[in-house]
Design an enzyme around this catalytic site. Structure first.
Site, PDB file in Angstrom:
ATOM      1  N   GLU A 174      52.787  41.811  42.167  1.00 20.55           N
ATOM      2  CA  GLU A 174      51.176  42.137  41.754  1.00 20.55           C
ATOM      3  C   GLU A 174      50.996  40.968  40.222  1.00 20.55           C
ATOM      4  OE1 GLU A 174      51.794  46.024  40.689  1.00 20.55           O
ATOM      5  OE2 GLU A 174      51.485  46.584  42.561  1.00 20.55           O
ATOM      6  N   HIS A 209      57.179  40.421  40.439  1.00 20.03           N
ATOM      7  CA  HIS A 209      56.484  40.947  41.171  1.00 20.03           C
ATOM      8  C   HIS A 209      55.543  40.799  42.081  1.00 20.03           C
ATOM      9  CE1 HIS A 209      54.470  44.858  42.683  1.00 20.03           C
ATOM     10  NE2 HIS A 209      55.636  44.899  41.932  1.00 20.03           N
ATOM     11  N   GLY A 265      54.744  54.322  42.176  1.00 22.64           N
ATOM     12  CA  GLY A 265      54.569  55.332  41.616  1.00 22.64           C
ATOM     13  C   GLY A 265      54.789  56.660  41.503  1.00 22.64           C
ATOM     14  N   LYS A 316      54.104  50.012  36.201  1.00 21.64           N
ATOM     15  CA  LYS A 316      53.205  48.933  36.298  1.00 21.64           C
ATOM     16  C   LYS A 316      52.767  49.070  34.601  1.00 21.64           C
ATOM     17  CE  LYS A 316      53.661  48.932  41.244  1.00 21.64           C
ATOM     18  NZ  LYS A 316      53.696  48.890  42.365  1.00 21.64           N
TER      19      LYS A 316
HETATM   20  P1  13P Z   1      54.673  51.942  44.844  1.00 23.25           P
HETATM   21  O1  13P Z   1      56.246  52.543  45.230  1.00 23.25           O
HETATM   22  O2  13P Z   1      53.451  52.352  43.898  1.00 23.25           O
HETATM   23  O3  13P Z   1      54.052  51.596  46.603  1.00 23.25           O
HETATM   24  O4  13P Z   1      55.276  50.197  44.210  1.00 23.25           O
HETATM   25  C1  13P Z   1      55.933  49.790  44.765  1.00 23.25           C
HETATM   26  C2  13P Z   1      56.197  48.824  43.639  1.00 23.25           C
HETATM   27  O5  13P Z   1      55.622  48.125  43.281  1.00 23.25           O
HETATM   28  C3  13P Z   1      57.593  49.074  42.474  1.00 23.25           C
HETATM   29  O6  13P Z   1      57.396  47.649  42.174  1.00 23.25           O
END
Ligand code: 13P
Length: 249
Positions: free
Chosen positions: A96, A94, A234, A11
């Site tokens: 997001e 994704h 994360g 990210k």
């Molecule tokens: P997390 O592992 O931080 O929950 O994020 C998952 C993710 O969005 C991977 O693309």
């Protein structure tokens, strides 16, 4: 048969110095299983990552790309640009990107097309929101995300597709789907692909689970028959944690 993949989506984390240090740490870890390892740093560090990881078994992916070949799209990055720095895997769709950048199914369909046209491997993300699950609509939502952005592709293109089921309510929240919830949805996804294409296509496509995967829960999630790996946020930012997950297969 389909392969196992563990992909780290960094990210908007890690500047150049942090990228250098994490990649050094990753190179010191050992892949003891059979999963392909992918990392997706931010655009500006892709060239560095790709060059540094040449001749290793870690693949570099982009987190996004633009659908056009080139042109007046200020601030955007094309498939050709990614390929010119040795990156031929791209994450598309994704949650997001869908939520914060208004990426619609139609737009994602055109990004998928651009990726395939440029001979890239596409990690296509999708997943329901909490309200969808609470109201029992999670399967319908996932089916429509697949239908609207992916099911126009030709059967032969499926060798370039990796699916990543990421329930939005489990991303970055510490709340993981239970291994049973993940398995049920992955089996549903495979059944949906089989109905649209063929059992063969469905059997061969890698389906990743994403959403709060950690060293402590990876093994149980990966033990499910239709879960072929993970898309990790994360926990991909620390080499030891990430490789504990890689080695959970
Ligand atoms: P997390 O592992 O931080 O929950 O994020 C998952 C993710 O969005 C991977 O693309």
């Amino acid at each position: 048969m389909r392969k196992h993949i563990v992909a780290g989506n960094w990210k908007m984390n890690n500047d150049l110095n942090a990228t250098k240090s994490l990649i050094t740490d990753l190179k010191n870890e050992k892949n003891e299983g059979d999963a392909e390892v992918i990392i997706a740093p931010t655009y500006i560090n892709l060239d560095y990552a790709s060059q540094t990881l040449t001749n290793t078994d870690i693949t570099v992916a982009a987190q996004n790309m633009h659908q056009a070949e080139s042109g007046a799209y200020t601030g955007e990055i094309s498939a050709e640009m990614l390929k010119s720095v040795g990156v031929s895997t791209v994450i598309i769709g994704h949650s997001e990107r869908r939520a914060y950048f208004n990426e619609s199914d139609d737009l994602l369909a055109s990004k998928v097309n651009a990726g395939l046209k440029n001979d890239m491997r596409v990690i296509f993300c999708f997943g329901e929101e909490l309200e969808d699950r609470k109201s029992g609509k999670h399967e319908a939502v996932v089916a429509s995300q697949l239908k609207n952005a992916l099911f126009h592709i030709e059967k032969v293109a499926w060798s370039h597709i990796v699916l990543a089921y990421e329930p939005v309510w489990a991303i970055g929240t510490g709340e993981t789907a239970s291994p049973e919830q993940a398995q049920d949805m992955h089996a549903f996804i495979r059944k949906t692909v089989a109905a649209q294409y063929s059992q063969d296509v469905a059997n061969n496509v890698t389906i990743l689970y994403g959403g709060s995967v950690k060293p402590a829960n990876a093994q149980e999630i990966f033990s499910k028959p239709d879960v072929d790996g993970g898309l990790i946020g994360g926990a991909s930012l620390k080499a030891k944690d990430f490789f504990e997950i890689v080695n959970a297969f």
